[in-house]
Scaffold this motif. Structure first.
Motif, mmCIF file in Angstrom:
data_model
loop_
_atom_site.group_PDB
_atom_site.id
_atom_site.type_symbol
_atom_site.label_atom_id
_atom_site.label_comp_id
_atom_site.label_asym_id
_atom_site.label_seq_id
_atom_site.Cartn_x
_atom_site.Cartn_y
_atom_site.Cartn_z
ATOM 1 N N UNK A 154 0.852 -1.199 0.000
ATOM 2 C CA UNK A 154 0.000 0.000 0.000
ATOM 3 C C UNK A 154 0.886 1.247 0.000
ATOM 4 N N UNK A 155 1.927 1.222 0.820
ATOM 5 C CA UNK A 155 2.853 2.371 0.876
ATOM 6 C C UNK A 155 3.547 2.576 -0.467
ATOM 7 N N UNK A 188 3.439 -7.771 17.762
ATOM 8 C CA UNK A 188 4.578 -7.689 16.842
ATOM 9 C C UNK A 188 4.183 -6.953 15.562
ATOM 10 N N UNK A 189 2.987 -7.273 15.058
ATOM 11 C CA UNK A 189 2.512 -6.622 13.830
ATOM 12 C C UNK A 189 2.461 -5.099 14.007
ATOM 13 N N UNK A 190 1.866 -4.674 15.117
ATOM 14 C CA UNK A 190 1.713 -3.234 15.356
ATOM 15 C C UNK A 190 3.082 -2.561 15.459
ATOM 16 N N UNK A 191 3.943 -3.197 16.247
ATOM 17 C CA UNK A 191 5.267 -2.626 16.473
ATOM 18 C C UNK A 191 6.068 -2.511 15.164
ATOM 19 N N UNK A 192 6.051 -3.601 14.387
ATOM 20 C CA UNK A 192 6.840 -3.604 13.146
ATOM 21 C C UNK A 192 6.259 -2.637 12.117
ATOM 22 N N UNK A 193 4.939 -2.583 12.032
ATOM 23 C CA UNK A 193 4.341 -1.689 11.033
ATOM 24 C C UNK A 193 4.619 -0.232 11.397
ATOM 25 N N UNK A 195 7.103 0.880 13.072
ATOM 26 C CA UNK A 195 8.535 1.123 12.902
ATOM 27 C C UNK A 195 8.894 1.543 11.470
ATOM 28 N N UNK A 196 8.094 1.095 10.502
ATOM 29 C CA UNK A 196 8.373 1.442 9.098
ATOM 30 C C UNK A 196 8.130 2.925 8.814
ATOM 31 N N UNK A 197 7.317 3.555 9.666
ATOM 32 C CA UNK A 197 6.977 4.969 9.476
ATOM 33 C C UNK A 197 6.439 5.274 8.082
ATOM 34 N N UNK A 198 5.611 4.384 7.559
ATOM 35 C CA UNK A 198 4.920 4.703 6.308
ATOM 36 C C UNK A 198 3.984 5.879 6.605
ATOM 37 N N UNK A 199 3.995 6.926 5.776
ATOM 38 C CA UNK A 199 3.200 8.106 6.141
ATOM 39 C C UNK A 199 1.687 7.890 6.137
#
Ligand code: GUN
Ligand code: ZN
Length: 446
Positions: A154-155, A188-193, A195-199
């Motif tokens: 999506x990003x 883990x999903x929340x943390x990793x997503x 962390x990517x800092x997709x705007x």
């Protein structure tokens, strides 16, 4: 504030919803987008010289829309299963609970394979973008890594998205997790997503529905959402059979709505799909908590689930958006969701002539501003207001077969735009798509 740098200026007609009007048409309007993709100003075409001096752009840089064209806000799909895209329209012959076990769970189980996930998720993001979905609220599958991949895709293509790793620890099929896995993997999903800092991509806490989640899992997910101030999505009261099963599974709860309420899953960032069988009392709980309903009419008729009484939902002042619910719904297009919402409300009028049919204008609102409200994103998107992100579709009504006759006057222009655009339009009419000022359609070449 003239220190803002204007990146793009467009001139032409803009069609959108406002707080007070289901549809407002702004003719010969100039709209400026700043470097951050936000709408910096909206003014009258006749005022171009003054605006260009004030905002420091050259009148020759203004992009003029054609006669047949207008901008409308990008559409918000408040409920779509990205993981079900590959079998859209192929298997709609069973009622919901059997349909899930027979077709859906076996397909979703395949998303353990990341190359399968990559292929399907790339196709669904591209297809929905081309059809004008600038914001999608996605269900992925129980697989954390594949769900992260959906966020990445999506990003990459520039779609605004809420992405949910599905949680379920209870069903008759072996596509499920233990409660502990579900909770740990959600964290883990929340943390990793994040962390990517997709705007424009955010995680959404996603218990599949009360039928496939234990009480402990529902509580844990409610707590995760609360601790991280996150969105929540699930399903509610889609079919009568499902409502009965939930009654059996949660006998000490007043209603299906009460199950989610007691597990702290109804907040002003919650969106629940369907709601066909909600009572007035339950709708009142939705209003009080600020939770929203995603109306998925294609799915509701395709699976013979039910018909949502949209008028009752609106009269109860419950936030309402539209969803495609791919692949219970067979179309990934929000234009289809608009048409189906209109049709299903007409069926209610056929059954009861006193039922106030949804208007074209109202359905247009549900697909845009309504959806942004349902997802709690209406401060940021949903219509053309200074300060909001420029999420927009450039629509050309003369594609593919020549000009449209428009009767003179605003009233007819509105009817023409909506009636012509809604009943007969398709992705060929959506010639450009913008998300936060960035042009994302036409799609990149390869
Ligand atoms: N209820 C629980 N899961 C699903 C799903 O995948 N699709 C639909 N339509 N309803 C559901
Ligand atoms: Zn669904």
């Amino acid at each position: 504030d003239t220190t803002i740098c204007i990146a793009h200026v467009y001139r032409g007609s803009f069609v959108h919803s406002t707080r007070s009007a289901a549809v407002e048409i702004l003719q010969d309007t100039v709209l400026g987008v700043d470097r951050a993709g936000k709408i910096a100003f909206i003014g009258d075409g006749s005022d171009l010289d003054r605006l260009s001096q004030k905002w420091g752009f050259k009148p020759s840089d203004v992009k003029q829309l054609g006669q047949c064209e207008f901008f409308m806000p990008g559409m918000v799909d408040t409920h779509i299963h990205a993981s079900q895209y590959s079998y859209s329209g192929t298997a709609l012959d069973l009622p919901l609970l059997q349909w899930l076990n027979t077709y859906t769970f076996p397909v979703e189980a395949r998303f353990k394979d990341l190359s399968f996930a990559m292929d399907v998720y790339t196709r669904v993001v591209k297809r929905t973008l081309k059809n004008g979905t600038t914001t999608a609220c996605y269900f992925a599958t129980i697989h954390t890594d594949a769900s992260l991949l959906l966020g990445q895709i999506a990003d990459k293509f520039g779609q605004r998205a809420l992405v949910g790793k599905v949680c379920m620890d209870h069903n008759n099929y072996n596509y499920k997790e233990t409660q502990m896995e579900s909770v740990e993997e959600t964290k883990r999903f929340i943390q990793e997503l994040l962390k990517k800092e997709y705007p424009h991509v955010r995680p959404v806490v996603t218990p599949r529905f009360a039928v496939s989640c234990s009480s402990d899992l529902l509580s844990a997910l409610g707590e995760i959402a609360r601790n991280n101030d996150l969105h929540i999505q699930s399903h509610i009261s889609e079919t009568k059979e499902e409502v009965e099963v939930v009654k059996e599974l949660f006998p000490d709860h007043k209603s299906y709505t009460d199950v989610y309420k007691k597990h702290h899953l109804l907040t002003n960032k919650t969106v629940m799909a369907h709601g066909c069988y909600l009572t007035d009392e339950e709708l009142k709980v939705f209003r009080e908590t600020g939770a929203a309903i995603s109306h998925c009419p294609n799915s509701n008729t395709s699976l013979c689930s039910g018909i949502l009484n949209t008028r009752k939902v609106l009269q109860n002042e419950v936030k309402l958006g539209l969803g495609t619910d791919v692949a219970g719904g067979y179309s990934p297009s929000m234009l289809d969701a608009i048409r189906r919402a209109l049709d299903s409300s007409k069926v209610l009028t056929i059954q009861d002539p006193n039922f106030q049919t949804l208007t074209f204008q109202e359905a247009f609102r549900l697909a845009t501003l309504g959806g942004s409200e349902a997802l709690g994103l209406d401060e940021q998107i949903g219509n053309f207001e200074v300060g909001k992100d420029f999420d927009a579709l450039r629509v050309n009504l003369c594609v593919p077969d020549g000009p449209v006759d428009v009767f003179p006057g605003d009233f007819y222009l509105s009817l023409c735009v909506l009636h012509r655009g809604i009943p007969t339009g398709d992705d060929r009419n959506i010639v450009e798509v913008y998300v936060a000022g960035r042009r994302v359609v036409p799609l990149p070449e390869k």
